[in-house]
Structures are given as structure tokens and as C-alpha cells.
Design a protein around this motif. Structure first.
Motif, PDB file in Angstrom:
ATOM      1  N   ARG A 199       0.351  -1.173   0.148  1.00  0.00           N
ATOM      2  CA  ARG A 199      -0.476  -0.035  -0.200  1.00  0.00           C
ATOM      3  C   ARG A 199       0.739   1.325  -0.050  1.00  0.00           C
ATOM      4  NH1 ARG A 199      -3.013  -0.611   4.913  1.00  0.00           N
ATOM      5  NH2 ARG A 199      -3.337  -2.619   4.196  1.00  0.00           N
ATOM      6  N   GLY A 200       2.475   0.989   0.439  1.00  0.00           N
ATOM      7  CA  GLY A 200       2.653   2.723  -0.049  1.00  0.00           C
ATOM      8  C   GLY A 200       3.817   2.971  -0.440  1.00  0.00           C
ATOM      9  N   MET A 201       4.326   1.843  -1.086  1.00  0.00           N
ATOM     10  CA  MET A 201       5.159   1.106  -2.809  1.00  0.00           C
ATOM     11  C   MET A 201       4.770   2.727  -3.989  1.00  0.00           C
ATOM     12  SD  MET A 201       7.268  -0.894  -1.734  1.00  0.00           S
ATOM     13  CE  MET A 201       7.865  -0.165  -2.970  1.00  0.00           C
ATOM     14  N   GLY A 202       5.150   3.182  -4.705  1.00  0.00           N
ATOM     15  CA  GLY A 202       5.516   3.979  -5.963  1.00  0.00           C
ATOM     16  C   GLY A 202       3.979   2.875  -6.913  1.00  0.00           C
ATOM     17  N   GLY A 203       3.668   3.198  -6.306  1.00  0.00           N
ATOM     18  CA  GLY A 203       2.852   2.721  -7.635  1.00  0.00           C
ATOM     19  C   GLY A 203       2.542   0.794  -7.774  1.00  0.00           C
ATOM     20  N   LEU A 204       1.599  -0.458  -8.544  1.00  0.00           N
ATOM     21  CA  LEU A 204       1.857  -1.064  -8.857  1.00  0.00           C
ATOM     22  C   LEU A 204       2.766  -2.085  -9.008  1.00  0.00           C
ATOM     23  CD1 LEU A 204       0.295  -3.645  -8.176  1.00  0.00           C
ATOM     24  CD2 LEU A 204      -1.041  -3.516 -10.516  1.00  0.00           C
ATOM     25  N   GLN A 205       3.637  -1.295 -10.343  1.00  0.00           N
ATOM     26  CA  GLN A 205       4.754  -1.715 -10.340  1.00  0.00           C
ATOM     27  C   GLN A 205       5.892  -1.695  -9.385  1.00  0.00           C
ATOM     28  OE1 GLN A 205       4.876  -2.629 -14.404  1.00  0.00           O
ATOM     29  NE2 GLN A 205       6.710  -4.210 -13.351  1.00  0.00           N
ATOM     30  N   SER A 206       6.124  -1.039  -8.803  1.00  0.00           N
ATOM     31  CA  SER A 206       7.465  -0.741  -7.873  1.00  0.00           C
ATOM     32  C   SER A 206       6.451  -1.670  -6.754  1.00  0.00           C
ATOM     33  CB  SER A 206       7.201   0.144  -7.495  1.00  0.00           C
ATOM     34  OG  SER A 206       8.166   0.186  -6.030  1.00  0.00           O
ATOM     35  N   ALA A 207       5.254  -1.419  -6.203  1.00  0.00           N
ATOM     36  CA  ALA A 207       4.559  -2.683  -5.590  1.00  0.00           C
ATOM     37  C   ALA A 207       5.459  -4.402  -5.563  1.00  0.00           C
ATOM     38  CB  ALA A 207       3.265  -2.469  -5.652  1.00  0.00           C
ATOM     39  N   ILE A 208       4.724  -4.686  -6.792  1.00  0.00           N
ATOM     40  CA  ILE A 208       5.812  -6.093  -7.886  1.00  0.00           C
ATOM     41  C   ILE A 208       6.937  -6.369  -7.548  1.00  0.00           C
ATOM     42  CG2 ILE A 208       5.245  -7.685  -9.084  1.00  0.00           C
ATOM     43  CD1 ILE A 208       2.397  -6.579 -10.241  1.00  0.00           C
ATOM     44  N   SER A 209       7.791  -4.946  -7.854  1.00  0.00           N
ATOM     45  CA  SER A 209       9.399  -4.806  -8.209  1.00  0.00           C
ATOM     46  C   SER A 209      10.044  -5.976  -6.530  1.00  0.00           C
ATOM     47  CB  SER A 209       9.493  -4.125  -8.602  1.00  0.00           C
ATOM     48  OG  SER A 209      11.218  -4.250  -9.558  1.00  0.00           O
ATOM     49  N   SER A 210       9.204  -4.963  -6.229  1.00  0.00           N
ATOM     50  CA  SER A 210      10.010  -4.572  -4.951  1.00  0.00           C
ATOM     51  C   SER A 210       9.494  -6.372  -3.905  1.00  0.00           C
ATOM     52  CB  SER A 210      10.059  -2.849  -3.443  1.00  0.00           C
ATOM     53  OG  SER A 210      10.444  -3.406  -2.629  1.00  0.00           O
ATOM     54  N   GLY A 211       8.632  -6.496  -3.518  1.00  0.00           N
ATOM     55  CA  GLY A 211       7.618  -7.768  -2.890  1.00  0.00           C
ATOM     56  C   GLY A 211       8.489  -8.844  -3.341  1.00  0.00           C
ATOM     57  N   MET A 212       8.964  -9.197  -4.864  1.00  0.00           N
ATOM     58  CA  MET A 212       9.933 -10.341  -5.710  1.00  0.00           C
ATOM     59  C   MET A 212      10.584 -10.575  -4.959  1.00  0.00           C
ATOM     60  SD  MET A 212       8.034 -10.885  -9.815  1.00  0.00           S
ATOM     61  CE  MET A 212       9.257  -9.380  -9.938  1.00  0.00           C
ATOM     62  N   GLY A 213      11.563  -8.560  -5.215  1.00  0.00           N
ATOM     63  CA  GLY A 213      12.938  -9.010  -4.352  1.00  0.00           C
ATOM     64  C   GLY A 213      12.308  -9.251  -2.542  1.00  0.00           C
ATOM     65  N   HIS A 214      11.321  -9.213  -2.174  1.00  0.00           N
ATOM     66  CA  HIS A 214      11.540  -9.701  -1.029  1.00  0.00           C
ATOM     67  C   HIS A 214      11.067 -11.332  -0.688  1.00  0.00           C
ATOM     68  CE1 HIS A 214       9.261  -9.706   3.758  1.00  0.00           C
ATOM     69  NE2 HIS A 214       8.494 -10.835   3.169  1.00  0.00           N
ATOM     70  N   ALA A 215      10.114 -11.976  -2.012  1.00  0.00           N
ATOM     71  CA  ALA A 215      10.001 -13.354  -1.626  1.00  0.00           C
ATOM     72  C   ALA A 215      11.590 -14.299  -2.336  1.00  0.00           C
ATOM     73  CB  ALA A 215       9.010 -13.715  -2.536  1.00  0.00           C
ATOM     74  N   SER A 216      12.194 -13.422  -2.897  1.00  0.00           N
ATOM     75  CA  SER A 216      13.616 -13.728  -3.209  1.00  0.00           C
ATOM     76  C   SER A 216      14.468 -14.334  -1.855  1.00  0.00           C
ATOM     77  CB  SER A 216      14.242 -13.876  -4.066  1.00  0.00           C
ATOM     78  OG  SER A 216      15.001 -12.204  -3.328  1.00  0.00           O
TER      79      SER A 216
END
Length: 484
Positions: free
Chosen positions: A188-205
Motif C-alpha cells: 500500500r505504501g509503494m510508488g505504484g503497482l509496478q513498484s510494489a511487484i518489483s520490490s515484493g518479488m525481491g522480498h520473496a526471493s
């Protein structure tokens, strides 16, 4: 949007600015500094390259190559002529459309490995002399997309190292818990959906817990993730608690436990008075909690995370609830066991999570203070949110893509930058490069011959529209866990 508009405006003239007879531009992507990174992030976790180049490939296919040449090139001519105030010549774009693929070769270090600062992670070079301009034309979109998954993955790994260090000290037989101890709350606090997905995949690695739901399909698409990808639990938000009314908060707890008689249930508990929940309501609900076939997780959401979880007092037995903190108060009510290392582990029916304003420093302090009070650090899960993942930029690790070699009229020129007014961070490598693995550490070797450039640890992952040496999410996670 037309794929050839995914760049900085000044790139649109660079094909005219290189020396005449330029045939090749060779660039690399490198983390240049960890000056702005969290303490302890001394290296960068390689992650996201396959995702980024698959995304780029698909985007150009859908928004340039698959569309009629007249349509996309006339659009470019019209827009860029207006933009630059000139009659813009799109011949080079028309030639690219005729080619029907991106004429580049991309080499990358394996995803899931740690890379020292100032060691290149990716190289890009054009494969057709006519398209020398494409290498650094793509710099902008590549820079836009590569830095975030790498940055978030690197910071996630720092969290996991903190958790592992403390769980080995306080609950070593529960090591698997750390896969879920850092939970992604950031979407909810990321800079848009692409940012949330990009960062979230990094977390999930690195971690297996996440509430950023869109990453599941992305990881299946880009990394062939199979079966379980990430997980979460049933959890409330403040609207749920408010709807149940302040006067009947204990009733809301009962209703929730009846709704979810099994499994983990996380309940936000500071909508009004956290300390009242912990000292008045939970003692009344104790039998209900212990009768559930699962764990009730108490979630504070306000205040100083370290003090709320651990208490303001440095020792057990404080007089006030705020002196004790959440974990000690839960121990007072539900008890638990003392493990072989002498640390208290809460009863399996109760737990705690905190997900507001967590940082790596606060995570370290929470673990330290729980340990000081004799509690295993496995008694708490931390929600890692945008306070960690959004407060970063490309400069967190000083990422940059810079050209280091060109070929002009058949002759190679080793190029580099080294601004006299800079502190050395922006100094680039020189010429063609390779990366060797020496005693388990990646090492840059620059000014190599074309034959030497073909050796080393950088592997081709994309060439002329074809993907090579693919990697799966599981392979990345296995590599990451070997670095712990």
C-alpha cells in the motif's frame, strides 16, 4: 505506450552524437556505493534481471514490433518533432521495426548470489552494427526497473541475517521460522503497482511471507514458481475492529475466534487501548485462546516498535504494561516453555506481530531486547513495510549503467568516466570487462580482450530476442539461503 518512448528525452538524439562509423556500444550495470544503504548491507543481492528483460522483451513485442510500422513510427515522428521542435527523422526506428527484435546481448551474474560493491552485475551490448545506439537508449528503462528488486532483495537478506543470528542464540531448533519472520506489508505504501511487484518479488526471493498478493502470478510468470510461492494468514484491520464497536471489542475477539476456529488468526489490537486488550480482555479470553486449534496473534500498530514489543523496562517484572511490553504481558497470561538454551517461548496458541515503521536497526534492537529479557526472538514476527522498501532510490546502492567500450570504424576504444569533482563513486570501469570468482568472491577485471570477455561468471541471459540460461525462483532461494 510505444516502446521507444520508454526513455529519457535526451536519448532521442544520441544516435546522431556518437562518432561517425560507430559500430558498438558496450555498457555495464554496477552498484557503485552502499553509502545510503542500511547498516550491514555491504553487498548487493543479484535479483530481478530475468524479470526485467522478459518484461522489456514482452513490452517491445506488444507495443512496437507487433504493431504496423507506419502506425508506431508515425507516432514517434509526430511526438518527437513536437517535443524537439524539429522535423525528427525516424529512419533508425523504422529499421529497428524491420528487424523485429531487440539487437542486444545481455550478460548477467547468477541471480541469488551476493555481489560486492563496484562489481558489475549486468552487461549490455548491441549485436548489429546498425543499432549501436540501442544499448544506452535502453539505459533509462533498465535503470528504472533493475534497481528496486535488487535493493529490496538486498535489504530483505539483511533482515533475514538479523533473524538468523538471534534465533541461533535464542531458539536454534526453530530455524525454519525465520523464513516467515519477515513478512512483506509494503504494497500500500509503494510508488505504484509496478513498484510494489518489483520490490515484493525481491522480498520473496528471501522470505516466504508476504501480503503483496500480485507477486505470486509475477513469480510464476517470470521465474516459473510452482506450488506454494508465499503465504499469509487471516488477519483483521481497524475497520473490522471499529465495526464491532469499542464497547464490545472483547466480543469482536470472540466472534473472530469462532469464525476461524483453526489456524493462525492475526488481530490488530491497538485500535483503542492495546494495554487494556493485554491486561483485561485476553485474561478473560484465555480459555478460548487455549482451546483453539491454532495461534492467536496480537498485532500492535502504533508507537515505538521496540518499546511496544519489548517494554520500556530493561528487566522482567515492570510495574506498568508499557514497562513490560507485548511479549512479556502475553507470557504473564499464557506462559509457555523454556527451551534448551534457557529462553522463554510463548505457548503455541499465542504470538505477536508488529508491522509499523520497522527498520533493520529496529529489528536488531527488538531481538536484542527480547533476548536480554530472556525471551526467544521467535516470539515475534515483523511486518516489513514501505517504511523499509519505499524509502530507497537508485542511489541506495549507487546503481548506474555506464558505457565502457565502443567500436568506431572497426577499432575498439576503451572509455571510462572519472569526474574530477566527484569523490570516486562515479568512476567507472574501463573497456571490456569480465567478472571472476576468486575464493568465493566476485571480482571485476576490466580492460580485457574480446576473447577474455567471453569467459568468467557473467552468463548470457538474452540475445537477439532469445532467452538463455533461465533460472527458477526455487533455484534463487536455494542460492540465497546458502549465503546466510
Amino acid at each position: 505506450m510505444n516502446g521507444l518512448l520508454l526513455t529519457d528525452g535526451y536519448k532521442t538524439g544520441h544516435h546522431q552524437q556518437y562518432p561517425k562509423e560507430t559500430e558498438e556500444v558496450y555498457s555495464n550495470w554496477t552498484p557503485r556505493s552502499n553509502k545510503y544503504a542500511p547498516k550491514g548491507c555491504d553487498k548487493v543481492l543479484s535479483f530481478g534481471q530475468q524479470y526485467v528483460f522478459k518484461w522489456l522483451h514482452d513490452y517491445f513485442e506488444d507495443n512496437f514490433f507487433s504493431k504496423p510500422k507506419a502506425q508506431v513510427c508515425n507516432e514517434l515522428k509526430e511526438e518527437l518533432s513536437l517535443y524537439l521542435g524539429t522535423d525528427y527523422d525516424v529512419t533508425h526506428y523504422e529499421e529497428l521495426h524491420d528487424l523485429q527484435y531487440l539487437p542486444i546481448k545481455v550478460k548477467s551474474l547468477p541471480e541469488g548470489v551476493e555481489v560486492p560493491i563496484r562489481v558489475p552485475m549486468v552487461t549490455v551490448v548491441n549485436t548489429d552494427k546498425k543499432f549501436y545506439w540501442i544499448t544506452n537508449f535502453l539505459e533509462t528503462i533498465l535503470s528504472t526497473m533493475l534497481w528496486q528488486p535488487m535493493t529490496s532483495a538486498s535489504i530483505a537478506l539483511r533482515y533475514k541475517r538479523i533473524f538468523k543470528n538471534w534465533i541461533l542464540k535464542t531458539d536454534k531448533n526453530n530455524l525454519a521460522f525465520i523464513d516467515f519472520q519477515g513478512h512483506d506489508f509494503s504494497m500500500r505504501g509503494m510508488g505504484g503497482l509496478q513498484s510494489a511487484i518489483s520490490s515484493g518479488m525481491g522480498h520473496a526471493s528471501v522470505f516466504l511471507g508476504s501480503d503483496t498478493l500480485p507477486i505470486i502470478s509475477s513469480l510464476r510468470n517470470y521465474y516459473k514458481a510452482e506450488g506454494f510461492v508465499v503465504g499469509s494468514v487471516n488477519a483483521t484491520e481497524h475497520s473490522v475492529m471499529c465495526a464491532g464497536t469499542k464497547d464490545d471489542e472483547i466480543g469482536t475477539f470472540k466472534t473472530l475466534m469462532n469464525t476461524y476456529p483453526t489456524g493462525i488468526l492475526s488481530v490488530v489490537s491497538d485500535t483503542w487501548d492495546l494495554w487494556k486488550v493485554l491486561t483485561d480482555y485476553l485474561p478473560i479470553l484465555k480459555d478460548d485462546v487455549l482451546a483453539r486449534d491454532g495461534k492467536l496473534v496480537i498485532r500492535p500498530d502504533s508507537g515505538d516498535p521496540v518499546d511496544i514489543i519489548c517494554g520500556e523496562a530493561s528487566e522482567l517484572g515492570g510495574k506498568l504494561p508499557k514497562d513490560k511490553g507485548v511479549v512479556e504481558l502475553l507470557w504473564d497470561i499464557f506462559g509457555g516453555t523454556v527451551n534448551d538454551q534457557g529462553f522463554k517461548v510463548l505457548d503455541s496458541h499465542i504470538g505477536a506481530i508488529y508491522g509499523d515503521s520497522i527498520t533493520t536497526e529496529r529489528a536488531e534492537n527488538i531481538c536484542q531486547r527480547l533476548s536480554n529479557k530472556g525471551f526467544a526472538t521467535s516470539n515475534v514476527v515483523l511486518g516489513i513495510g514501505s517504511f523499509t522498501y519505499q524509502f530507497n532510490t537508485r542511489d541506495t546502492f549507487g546503481f548506474a549503467m555506464k558505457a565502457t567500450s565502443v567500436v568506431v570504424n572497426g577499432k575498439r576504444r576503451e572509455i571510462f568516466k572519472d569526474p574530477i569533482t566527484d569523490d570516486g563513486v562515479k568512476k567507472s570501469a574501463k573497456g571490456l570487462i569480465k567478472v571472476d570468482l576468486v575464493d568465493g568472491e566476485f571480482v571485476l577485471v576490466d580492460q580485457v580482450t574480446p576473447e577474455e570477455e567471453n569467459k568468467g561468471e557473467l552468463q548470457v541471459i538474452y540475445e537477439n530476442g532469445q532467452f538463455l540460461n533461465p533460472i527458477t525462483l526455487q533455484e534463487i532461494r536455494d542460492r540465497v539461503n546458502k549465503t546466510l
